[in-house]
Design an enzyme around this catalytic site. Structure first.
Site, PDB file in Angstrom:
ATOM      1  N   GLY A  31       7.238 -18.386 -10.354  1.00 19.72           N
ATOM      2  CA  GLY A  31       8.441 -18.533 -11.160  1.00 19.72           C
ATOM      3  C   GLY A  31       8.361 -17.659 -12.390  1.00 19.72           C
ATOM      4  O   GLY A  31       7.593 -16.701 -12.440  1.00 19.72           O
ATOM      5  N   SER A  32       9.126 -17.984 -13.397  1.00 20.24           N
ATOM      6  CA  SER A  32       9.209 -17.143 -14.586  1.00 20.24           C
ATOM      7  C   SER A  32       8.163 -17.552 -15.616  1.00 20.24           C
ATOM      8  O   SER A  32       7.345 -18.448 -15.398  1.00 20.24           O
ATOM      9  CB  SER A  32      10.616 -17.216 -15.183  1.00 20.24           C
ATOM     10  OG  SER A  32      10.820 -16.154 -16.085  1.00 20.24           O
ATOM     11  N   ASP A  34       6.282 -19.110 -18.757  1.00 13.22           N
ATOM     12  CA  ASP A  34       6.278 -20.313 -19.585  1.00 13.22           C
ATOM     13  C   ASP A  34       7.161 -21.424 -19.009  1.00 13.22           C
ATOM     14  O   ASP A  34       7.826 -22.157 -19.740  1.00 13.22           O
ATOM     15  CB  ASP A  34       6.740 -19.974 -21.017  1.00 13.22           C
ATOM     16  CG  ASP A  34       6.389 -21.087 -22.012  1.00 13.22           C
ATOM     17  OD1 ASP A  34       5.384 -21.772 -21.769  1.00 13.22           O
ATOM     18  OD2 ASP A  34       7.123 -21.255 -22.996  1.00 13.22           O
ATOM     19  N   PRO A 112       0.937 -15.523 -12.057  1.00  9.00           N
ATOM     20  CA  PRO A 112       1.550 -15.216 -13.352  1.00  9.00           C
ATOM     21  C   PRO A 112       3.063 -15.110 -13.262  1.00  9.00           C
ATOM     22  O   PRO A 112       3.619 -14.723 -12.235  1.00  9.00           O
ATOM     23  CB  PRO A 112       0.939 -13.858 -13.724  1.00  9.00           C
ATOM     24  CG  PRO A 112      -0.285 -13.730 -12.875  1.00  9.00           C
ATOM     25  CD  PRO A 112       0.030 -14.455 -11.608  1.00  9.00           C
ATOM     26  N   GLY A 113       3.722 -15.416 -14.375  1.00  5.22           N
ATOM     27  CA  GLY A 113       5.177 -15.331 -14.423  1.00  5.22           C
ATOM     28  C   GLY A 113       5.690 -14.026 -14.992  1.00  5.22           C
ATOM     29  O   GLY A 113       6.837 -13.669 -14.760  1.00  5.22           O
ATOM     30  N   MET A 167      12.440 -31.323 -17.688  1.00  4.12           N
ATOM     31  CA  MET A 167      13.652 -32.147 -17.767  1.00  4.12           C
ATOM     32  C   MET A 167      13.676 -32.978 -19.048  1.00  4.12           C
ATOM     33  O   MET A 167      14.751 -33.367 -19.525  1.00  4.12           O
ATOM     34  CB  MET A 167      13.750 -33.060 -16.537  1.00  4.12           C
ATOM     35  CG  MET A 167      14.047 -32.330 -15.224  1.00  4.12           C
ATOM     36  SD  MET A 167      15.673 -31.544 -15.191  1.00  4.12           S
ATOM     37  CE  MET A 167      16.761 -32.960 -15.227  1.00  4.12           C
ATOM     38  N   ASP A 168      12.486 -33.236 -19.614  1.00  2.49           N
ATOM     39  CA  ASP A 168      12.430 -33.986 -20.871  1.00  2.49           C
ATOM     40  C   ASP A 168      13.103 -33.228 -22.011  1.00  2.49           C
ATOM     41  O   ASP A 168      13.534 -33.835 -23.008  1.00  2.49           O
ATOM     42  CB  ASP A 168      10.977 -34.304 -21.231  1.00  2.49           C
ATOM     43  CG  ASP A 168      10.091 -33.068 -21.223  1.00  2.49           C
ATOM     44  OD1 ASP A 168      10.085 -32.354 -20.199  1.00  2.49           O
ATOM     45  OD2 ASP A 168       9.410 -32.814 -22.236  1.00  2.49           O
ATOM     46  N   GLY A 471       1.852  30.550 -16.677  1.00  2.00           N
ATOM     47  CA  GLY A 471       1.344  31.584 -17.565  1.00  2.00           C
ATOM     48  C   GLY A 471      -0.159  31.750 -17.521  1.00  2.00           C
ATOM     49  O   GLY A 471      -0.716  32.574 -18.263  1.00  2.00           O
ATOM     50  N   SER A 542       1.036  23.248  -8.934  1.00  2.00           N
ATOM     51  CA  SER A 542       0.535  22.065  -8.201  1.00  2.00           C
ATOM     52  C   SER A 542      -0.196  21.118  -9.152  1.00  2.00           C
ATOM     53  O   SER A 542      -1.420  20.996  -9.093  1.00  2.00           O
ATOM     54  CB  SER A 542      -0.361  22.471  -7.034  1.00  2.00           C
ATOM     55  OG  SER A 542      -1.323  23.435  -7.384  1.00  2.00           O
TER      56      SER A 542
END
Length: 634
Positions: A31-32, A34, A112-113, A167-168, A471, A542
C-alpha cells in the site's frame, strides 16, 4: 530432576512437533506510505504471543526512543529492523516475519510504501499466496495503492484483503468505509481483481485485527486473523499443472551415473514417464528418480530431485524437462509486461542479461508498445521506461529458450533483467506469448562463410572501434589507419558517425535512446562486414559502455579492438572543429556528450591513445603496432 537445558530442549521439540503439520500461508502487506503496514504486522506478532521477554523489553525501550505513539508500545518497531527505518519512521527493505496460530503457520513480507521502493514490493509478492492492501481511511485510494493493486493483478495474486486502516482517526465512520470500498471496487474491476475482502480496522488500537472490538458494531464480517486462518489456498494447483523441471546442473559423479538435477516447479513425474527436453525437443523416458535419501516412486512440485533417463541425450543447465504431452514452448521473441526497477532508464536496443528459471541469456527490449498509467490504466506512448514504470514490451533473446506464459506457470514465465555492467537487477517481467515471427524466421545456411571470405582476401577480419569525445580525433586517426592498411593491400571499410547519420541512421536524434539504437545498428553492420572478411574501422563517440560491450559480443573472440581516443574535455572544447561545443554551451544543442550527456570512459581498452600529447600520425602508428602485435597484419 531434569536440568533447565533439558526442559528448554523438550519445550522446543514439543513446539516444533505441534507446528510441523500445519498449513503455511505466505502473504504480503502493501500500500502507500505510513498507512500502518508495519504496525499491523507488529500487532499480529504481539498477539500471537511468539515474542520473547527480551524482545518485548527491547521494543518497549525502542518505543521510547524512536516511537511515534507518545511512549506507548510502537508495534511497527517489531518489523522495522534497520536503524535508518526507525529513525525515519518508514519501511525501506522487505521485512519477512514468521508467526503461527493454532490453525496455521504464516510468513509475512512487509513491503515499503514509498514509490522508489516499488521494486521491493515485487520481490515480496513473487512468492505470496495472498496480499493485504493497506488503505489509510483518511486519504483513501492513492497512487501507490493503484500501483500495488496493478502489480498484484499482474503477478497473479488470487486472494486480496483491502484493510481500511486508521478508522479510529475518522471516528469509525461507516460512511467513509463504504465510500472507499465503492471507489476501490470500481478500480479493481478494471484490473480483473475479483476475490476481494474489505475489512475496516485500527492496527494501533486492535479493532478487527484479532477480535472485532466495540468501536464498529456496524461491521459483521471477518477479522483479519479470521481471514488469514481460513482463506483457502489451492495447494494442489501446481501438482495438477503439466510437469516442468528446469535443469540446475548435470550430475556426473562417475561414468556410470549421469543425472539431471533441479527442483520440480509444477506437475508430477514417475519412473517410466515419457519426457521432452526443451528447447532441443529431444525425447526420452525417466529411468530413476534419485534423491539423497534414496529413489522415489513419484516426485511432485517443490521437490529437488535428480532424474536419470533411459537415453543418452544432450541436456544442459537451463534446459527444461517437460511431460511429452504438454511440453514447454520455445521461442526467442516475446510480448512481455515489464516492471522497471532501476534509476537508469530502460532504453530499447540496449542488451541486458535475462534470467528465466535456471537459464541466463542476453536479452534486448526491441520495442515498448505502451506504458501503463497506474492511476487511470490508460496506455501511453513511451520511448523509455523510468524507475517504477510498467510497460508492455517486445523482448528478443539471443537464442531460443523454453518457457510458459506467466499466467500458466510463474517459475517458467517470470524473469528478471540484469545490467551487464553493474550486475544489478534492473527489471522484472512476465512472459505473455511468443511472437509469431520468432517461429517463421530462421537463419539460412550459406556455403561461403567468414573463413572462406577472409582467406580469399588473405587477412584476418576485425573491428577497430574508435571511441572518445567529439573533437578527440577519432575520424582523423581512423582515416589515417585505413590509408596505412590500404597501402599494405588490406581490404577495409570505415564507418564514420557523421556519414552513417546521413543515411542508415538519418531518422535518429541524440537522446540516450537514439544513441543506443544508433550504436546497435552500426554494430550489426560491423558484424556483417566482419563476416565479409573485412577490417572494419568504426569511429563513433559511442558514449555508453553497455553498447560498446554489445558491439564486442556480436563478433568472435579476438575480432574486436577497442581504441580509446582519450582527450580531456577542455582540449576537445578548445579544438571544437565543428563548433558544436560552443552551441552546446549556449544551450542550442541538447544531449551533447561531455556537456549535458554522460560519456563512460573505457575501463580496459586494447589501445589507449592520449591525443593531447601525441599527433594523429603517431596515434595511427600506435594502432598499427597493436595490429601487428596481435598477428592481424604483417
Amino acid at each position: 530432576m531434569a536440568h533447565s537445558s533439558d526442559l528448554i530442549a523438550g519445550d522446543i521439540e514439543q513446539y516444533l512437533k505441534a507446528h510441523e503439520h500445519k498449513g503455511l500461508l505466505r502473504f504480503i502487506t502493501c500500500g502507500s506510505v505510513d498507512d500502518g503496514k508495519s504496525t499491523l504486522i507488529g500487532r499480529l506478532l504481539f498477539e500471537s504471543k511468539l515474542l520473547f521477554e527480551d524482545q518485548l523489553a527491547a521494543i518497549e525501550a525502542d518505543s521510547k526512543k524512536y516511537g511515534t505513539q507518545g511512549g506507548e508500545m510502537d508495534f511497527a518497531l517489531l518489523v522495522d529492523g534497520l536503524a535508518a527505518e526507525r529513525e525515519q519512521g518508514i519501511t525501506i527493505d522487505v521485512a519477512y516475519r514468521f508467526f503461527s496460530t493454532d490453525k496455521r503457520k504464516f510468513i509475512v513480507a512487509d513491503t515499503p510504501g514509498h514509490e522508489q521502493y516499488t521494486r521491493n514490493m515485487v520481490t515480496g509478492a513473487s512468492t505470496a499466496d495472498a496480499a493485504i492492501l493497506m488503505v489509510d481511511a483518511r486519504y483513501g485510494i492513492l497512487t501507490q495503492t493503484c500501483r500495488h493493486s496493478f502489480l498484484m493483478a499482474l503477478m497473479g495474486l488470487r486472494h486480496v484483503v483491502v484493510a481500511i486502516n486508521k478508522m479510529d482517526l475518522v471516528d469509525y465512520s461507516k460512511a467513509r468505509f463504504d465510500e472507499i470500498v465503492e471507489a476501490y471496487r470500481a478500480f479493481a474491476k478494471q484490473l480483473g481483481l475479483e476475490n476481494i475482502t474489505f475489512i475496516p480496522m485500527s492496527a494501533l488500537k486492535g479493532d478487527n485485527v484479532i477480535e472485532h472490538g466495540v468501536n464498529m458494531p456496524w461491521y459483521h464480517g471477518t477479522t483479519l486473523m479470521g481471514y488469514l486462518e481460513t482463506v483457502e489456498i489451492d495447494d494442489d494447483r501446481l501438482q495438477r499443472a503439466p510437469f516442468r523441471m528446469p535443469v540446475q546442473w548435470v550430475n556426473r559423479p562417475n561414468l556410470d551415473f549421469r543425472g539431471f538435477t533441479g527442483m520440480v516447479s509444477s506437475g508430477t513425474v514417475k519412473p517410466g514417464d515419457a519426457i521432452r527436453v526443451q528447447p532441443s525437443g529431444k525425447a526420452s523416458q525417466v529411468a530413476r528418480i534419485y534423491t539423497f535419501d534414496g529413489d522415489l516412486d513419484e516426485a511432485v512440485a517443490g521437490q529437488s530431485i535428480t532424474l536419470l533417463l533411459e537415453d543418452e541425450i544432450d541436456i544442459s543447465r537451463g534446459d527444461v524437462i517437460s511431460g511429452v504431452e504438454h511440453p514447454a514452448q520455445t521461442a526467442d521473441q516475446f510480448e512481455t509486461t515489464l516492471v522497471w526497477m532501476d534509476e537508469q532508464p530502460l532504453l530499447p536496443g540496449r542488451p541486458y542479461l535475462m534470467k528465466l528459471g535456471t537459464q541466463t541469456v542476453t536479452a534486448t527490449v526491441t520495442d515498448i508498445k505502451y506504458q501503463v498509467n497506474v492511476n487511470t490504466l490508460e496506455h501511453t506512448a513511451a520511448k523509455q521506461l523510468d524507475l517504477n514504470a510498467i510497460g508492455i514490451c517486445t523482448l528478443s533473446v539471443n537464442k531460443a529458450v523454453a518457457f510458459d506464459a506467466y499466467k500458466d506457470n510463474q517459475d517458467t514465465g517470470g524473469f528478471i533483467l540484469i545490467d551487464r555492467m553493474t550486475n544489478n537487477t534492473v527489471g522484472a517481467g512476465m512472459l505473455h506469448f511468443a511472437l509469431r515471427r520468432s517461429q517463421n524466421i530462421h537463419m539460412q545456411h550459406v556455403d561461403i562463410d567468414k573463413r572462406v571470405r577472409a582467406e580469399a582476401k588473405t587477412q584476418k577480419p576485425v573491428v577497430l572501434w574508435f571511441t572518445g569525445l567529439s573533437g578527440a580525433g577519432k575520424s582523423t586517426i581512423a582515416n589515417l589507419v585505413e590509408q596505412k592498411l590500404f597501402a599494405q593491400g588490406q581490404h577495409t571499410y570505415l564507418l564514420d558517425g557523421d556519414n552513417v547519420r546521413h543515411g542508415l541512421n538519418r531518422d535518429l536524434g541524440f537522446t540516450d535512446a537514439d544513441r543506443v539504437e544508433n550504436i546497435r545498428r552500426v554494430s550489426e553492420v560491423a558484424k556483417l562486414m566482419v563476416d565479409a572478411g573485412l577490417i572494419v574501422l568504426s569511429a563513433f563517440i559511442s558514449p555508453f559502455r553497455s553498447e560498446r560491450q554489445m558491439a564486442r559480443d556480436l563478433v568472435g573472440e579476438g575480432e574486436f579492438i577497442e581504441v580509446f581516443v582519450d582527450t580531456p574535455l577542455d582540449v576537445a572544447e578548445e579544438r571544437d572543429p565543428k563548433g558544436l561545443y560552443k552551441k552546446a554551451r549556449r544551450g542550442e544543442l541538447k544531449n551533447f556528450t561531455g556537456i549535458d550527456s554522460a560519456y563512460e570512459m573505457p575501463e580496459t581498452p586494447e589501445v589507449h591513445l592520449k591525443t593531447a600529447t601525441s599527433s594523429p600520425e603517431e596515434a595511427a602508428e600506435t594502432v598499427m603496432v597493436a595490429l601487428r602485435e596481435r598477428g592481424l597484419i604483417n
